[in-house]
Scaffold this active site. Structure first.
Site, PDB file in Angstrom:
ATOM      1  N   HIS A 124       0.856  -1.197   0.000  1.00  0.00           N
ATOM      2  CA  HIS A 124       0.000   0.000   0.000  1.00  0.00           C
ATOM      3  C   HIS A 124       0.885   1.237   0.000  1.00  0.00           C
ATOM      4  O   HIS A 124       1.259   1.775   1.048  1.00  0.00           O
ATOM      5  CB  HIS A 124      -0.918  -0.010   1.223  1.00  0.00           C
ATOM      6  CG  HIS A 124      -2.049   0.965   1.128  1.00  0.00           C
ATOM      7  ND1 HIS A 124      -3.370   0.579   1.083  1.00  0.00           N
ATOM      8  CD2 HIS A 124      -2.076   2.310   1.073  1.00  0.00           C
ATOM      9  CE1 HIS A 124      -4.149   1.638   0.990  1.00  0.00           C
ATOM     10  NE2 HIS A 124      -3.375   2.720   0.993  1.00  0.00           N
ATOM     11  N   ASP A 131       1.598   9.041  -5.984  1.00  0.00           N
ATOM     12  CA  ASP A 131       1.533  10.496  -5.811  1.00  0.00           C
ATOM     13  C   ASP A 131       1.742  10.918  -4.363  1.00  0.00           C
ATOM     14  O   ASP A 131       1.670  12.109  -4.054  1.00  0.00           O
ATOM     15  CB  ASP A 131       0.210  11.052  -6.353  1.00  0.00           C
ATOM     16  CG  ASP A 131      -1.003  10.340  -5.790  1.00  0.00           C
ATOM     17  OD1 ASP A 131      -0.851   9.251  -5.204  1.00  0.00           O
ATOM     18  OD2 ASP A 131      -2.126  10.864  -5.946  1.00  0.00           O
ATOM     19  N   GLU A 168     -11.009   3.130   7.053  1.00  0.00           N
ATOM     20  CA  GLU A 168     -10.052   4.125   7.529  1.00  0.00           C
ATOM     21  C   GLU A 168     -10.813   5.308   8.110  1.00  0.00           C
ATOM     22  O   GLU A 168     -10.827   5.538   9.321  1.00  0.00           O
ATOM     23  CB  GLU A 168      -9.132   4.578   6.399  1.00  0.00           C
ATOM     24  CG  GLU A 168      -8.093   5.606   6.843  1.00  0.00           C
ATOM     25  CD  GLU A 168      -7.321   6.208   5.679  1.00  0.00           C
ATOM     26  OE1 GLU A 168      -6.277   6.823   5.934  1.00  0.00           O
ATOM     27  OE2 GLU A 168      -7.774   6.091   4.520  1.00  0.00           O
ATOM     28  N   ASP A 199       1.627   3.911   3.065  1.00  0.00           N
ATOM     29  CA  ASP A 199       0.568   4.746   2.519  1.00  0.00           C
ATOM     30  C   ASP A 199       1.165   5.857   1.653  1.00  0.00           C
ATOM     31  O   ASP A 199       1.177   5.765   0.435  1.00  0.00           O
ATOM     32  CB  ASP A 199      -0.315   5.311   3.628  1.00  0.00           C
ATOM     33  CG  ASP A 199      -1.673   5.769   3.110  1.00  0.00           C
ATOM     34  OD1 ASP A 199      -2.029   5.434   1.958  1.00  0.00           O
ATOM     35  OD2 ASP A 199      -2.392   6.449   3.861  1.00  0.00           O
TER      36      ASP A 199
END
Length: 369
Positions: A25, A29, A216, A311
């Site tokens: 994950h 960007d 989340e 992340d």
């Protein structure tokens, strides 16, 4: 290698960095080099908060430390703005692969939403082609540098848009050129995964892997929706599955924390649904209070299939090695826990099974022996 915990955070980080890791994950960007952002923004006229790379690095981290997912996502206005032409997309992809390889990642899956990179006139297919070109170049350069890595891409649809089926078809067109899976991302509240059911039906019909951001910013209903109508094989984040777990004092006869699992949590654990957990990011967005108290450790101890992820490396000022080091230093993990999470991530990856077996036996397990 001994499981004895090193004595300082720095030695922990160095030790973990030397170990092979798997990243599931990681947003393309969300991991740009600040100097690259400054250089491309200067060329295309995009205005940044500062043109000093180190000051910009600090700005991203501070802006992302707001405690809300919405504010966190606003930082992407600047990274996406410098990813609007083929050359820039390929460069960012190459640098991302090299940065992962330098951190000891041996297999990674990088995700991005092609629909966000059309402002410079590229088509969706041209966006994917540019990213894949950069990925392959990154793999070649990493191998030449002695840090071999294999990378697959996850083509992502934005959940608030109405392009899910179109992006699914895009992923299928490039499935033999480096795209290994599909995802939806973006603001979670009010945008259910099943809003894109036609996309998921199409992907399942073509036997194409799916992971979905859920659990989340929104809780159990989001996770259930991702799993059941949409058929997700993994859950992006999924940290709020802990809301379906009641913890009691003591341990059970198997030495596990004494806890009662609801039906959804039981389903996720018993079927080995891999959770793509991102400790530092979850603290930033308010999904967890600290790395020490992050539910990842409880979920690990209860037998859930957990993976550790970054992340967004820029926004969180982190790396996969740092995430593991924080878990060792602040949450009491040992190297056996690191190995288990790494093998779980590899098992849940969208890499072909024979390649997973080879990577585990030849690279990962020997490093932890």
């Amino acid at each position: 290698m001994s499981e004895t915990t090193p004595t300082t955070p720095q030695t922990t980080l160095e030790r973990v960095r030397a170990l092979p890791k798997v990243s599931l994950h990681d947003h393309l960007d969300g991991g740009l080099r600040p100097a690259t952002i400054v250089e491309i923004a200067s060329a295309n006229g995009h205005r940044l908060p500062t043109s000093d790379p180190e000051e910009l690095r600090a700005w991203f981290r501070d802006a992302a430390d707001s405690g809300t997912l919405v504010r966190y996502l606003e930082t992407f206005d600047h990274t996406i703005a410098v990813m609007q032409d083929a050359e820039s997309l390929a460069r960012v992809a190459t640098e991302a692969v090299l940065d992962l390889a330098a951190d000891g990642v041996v297999y990674g899956e990088l995700r991005y939403a092609p629909e966000q990179h059309l402002q410079g006139g590229l088509s969706l297919d041209e966006v994917v082609e540019a990213v894949e070109e950069g990925m392959r170049r990154g793999e070649q350069q990493a191998a030449a540098a002695g840090t071999p890595i294999r990378v697959g891409t996850l083509v992502t649809a934005m959940r608030h848009a109405d392009r899910g089926l179109e992006i699914a078809e895009l992923a299928l067109r490039h499935r033999d050129a480096g795209v290994v899976g599909f995802d939806i991302a973006g603001a979670e509240i009010g945008f259910a995964p099943s809003d894109h059911l036609a996309a998921f039906d199409r992907l399942h019909a073509e036997n194409f892997p799916v992971t979905i951001h859920a659990g989340e910013a929104f809780g159990l209903p989001s996770i259930a929706d991702a799993l059941h109508p949409c058929g997700a094989e993994r859950i992006g984040h999924g940290v709020r599955i802990v809301e379906d777990v009641s913890v009691h004092e003591g341990h059970d006869e198997h030495g596990l924390p004494n806890a009662t699992l609801g039906r959804l949590a039981t389903w996720v654990r018993d079927r080995g649904i891999v959770l793509e957990l991102c400790p530092s990011s979850n603290v930033q967005t308010g999904a967890a209070t600290s790395v020490a108290e992050h539910p990842i450790t409880l979920l690990k101890d209860l037998g859930f299939s957990i993976s550790v992820n970054t992340d967004n490396r820029l926004m969180s000022g982190t790396s996969l090695s740092r995430e593991f080091a924080l878990l060792v230093e602040e949450a009491g993990w040992n190297l056996a826990d690191v190995e288990r999470a790494t093998i779980t991530a590899l098992s849940g990856s969208f890499l072909p099974f024979p390649d997973r077996v080879a990577l585990a036996s030849a690279v990962i397990r020997p490093a932890f022996a």
